[in-house]
Design an enzyme around this catalytic site. Structure first.
Site, PDB file in Angstrom:
ATOM      1  N   PRO A  37       0.767  -1.247   0.000  1.00  0.00           N
ATOM      2  CA  PRO A  37       0.000   0.000   0.000  1.00  0.00           C
ATOM      3  C   PRO A  37       0.802   1.304   0.000  1.00  0.00           C
ATOM      4  O   PRO A  37       0.782   2.074   0.961  1.00  0.00           O
ATOM      5  CB  PRO A  37      -0.840  -0.128   1.269  1.00  0.00           C
ATOM      6  CG  PRO A  37       0.019  -0.937   2.179  1.00  0.00           C
ATOM      7  CD  PRO A  37       0.720  -1.921   1.287  1.00  0.00           C
ATOM      8  N   CYS A  38       1.462   1.606  -1.116  1.00  0.00           N
ATOM      9  CA  CYS A  38       2.195   2.868  -1.215  1.00  0.00           C
ATOM     10  C   CYS A  38       1.256   4.068  -1.269  1.00  0.00           C
ATOM     11  O   CYS A  38       1.685   5.196  -1.041  1.00  0.00           O
ATOM     12  CB  CYS A  38       3.136   2.855  -2.413  1.00  0.00           C
ATOM     13  SG  CYS A  38       2.357   2.516  -3.987  1.00  0.00           S
ATOM     14  N   HIS A  39      -0.035   3.825  -1.520  1.00  0.00           N
ATOM     15  CA  HIS A  39      -1.006   4.926  -1.522  1.00  0.00           C
ATOM     16  C   HIS A  39      -1.186   5.529  -0.132  1.00  0.00           C
ATOM     17  O   HIS A  39      -1.734   6.613   0.006  1.00  0.00           O
ATOM     18  CB  HIS A  39      -2.358   4.460  -2.093  1.00  0.00           C
ATOM     19  CG  HIS A  39      -2.996   3.351  -1.331  1.00  0.00           C
ATOM     20  ND1 HIS A  39      -2.679   2.027  -1.551  1.00  0.00           N
ATOM     21  CD2 HIS A  39      -3.931   3.365  -0.344  1.00  0.00           C
ATOM     22  CE1 HIS A  39      -3.399   1.268  -0.741  1.00  0.00           C
ATOM     23  NE2 HIS A  39      -4.166   2.056   0.003  1.00  0.00           N
TER      24      HIS A  39
END
Length: 173
Positions: A133-135
């Site tokens: 989850p780089c968001h």
């Protein structure tokens, strides 16, 4: 001599557009955004295979995520990256569902508060967005910046995690 992995792909619909899932025999290698080529992930061109078990599992888990029934993924991954990139990617699942950290906070977690730009560069190369989850990483001011899928999709993903609107958003596509 470097060996070439055989890769396969499957296209799936999602609330953030069409996603291309790419896998090897060992695990999920990429989640690519609609119209994205393989430049960012440096993968070879895969062959279509809508029945590959890893791709089917990834599609199922992504659908569960978008429907609000999954917060964590357990798909085997087979991602290419430098040791530092992998260290950054490995730290991302520890950011709680629906929460965010800044690039600076992530750099501190990784042990070098001055590595903010390097962290950003590693996040840009994350081949398995959403799954890793780089968001959930934002600018120092909390502003949404720097996302391969576009800032609009970053906002959609964070909104999905923060609100109870999942099924409605999924069905709007």
């Amino acid at each position: 001599m470097m060996t070439v992995k055989e890769l396969v792909y499957k296209d799936v619909d999602s609330p953030v557009g069409k996603l291309r899932l790419v896998a090897s025999v060992n695990g999920l290698a990429a989640v690519l955004w609609e119209d994205e080529d393989f430049t960012r992930t440096k993968l070879q061109t895969p062959e279509r295979n809508d029945h590959h078990p890893i791709l089917i599992a990834a599609e199922t888990q992504l659908n569960e995520y978008f429907l609000g029934k999954r917060k964590d993924f357990d798909i085997p991954l087979d991602c290419e990256g430098t040791p530092f990139q992998k260290k950054v990617w490995d730290a991302l699942p520890a950011i709680s569902f629906g929460e965010t950290k800044t690039y600076g906070q992530l750099a501190e977690i990784l042990g070098d508060k001055n590595a903010v730009r390097a962290v950003g560069g590693a996040l840009n190369k994350n081949p398995v967005a959403i799954i890793v989850p780089c968001h959930r990483v934002v600018g120092a001011s909390g502003k949404l910046v720097g996302f391969a899928g576009g800032v609009k999709n970053k906002a959609v993903l964070l909104d999905l995690e923060r609100q109870d609107k999942w099924p409605d958003l999924f069905n709007q596509r």
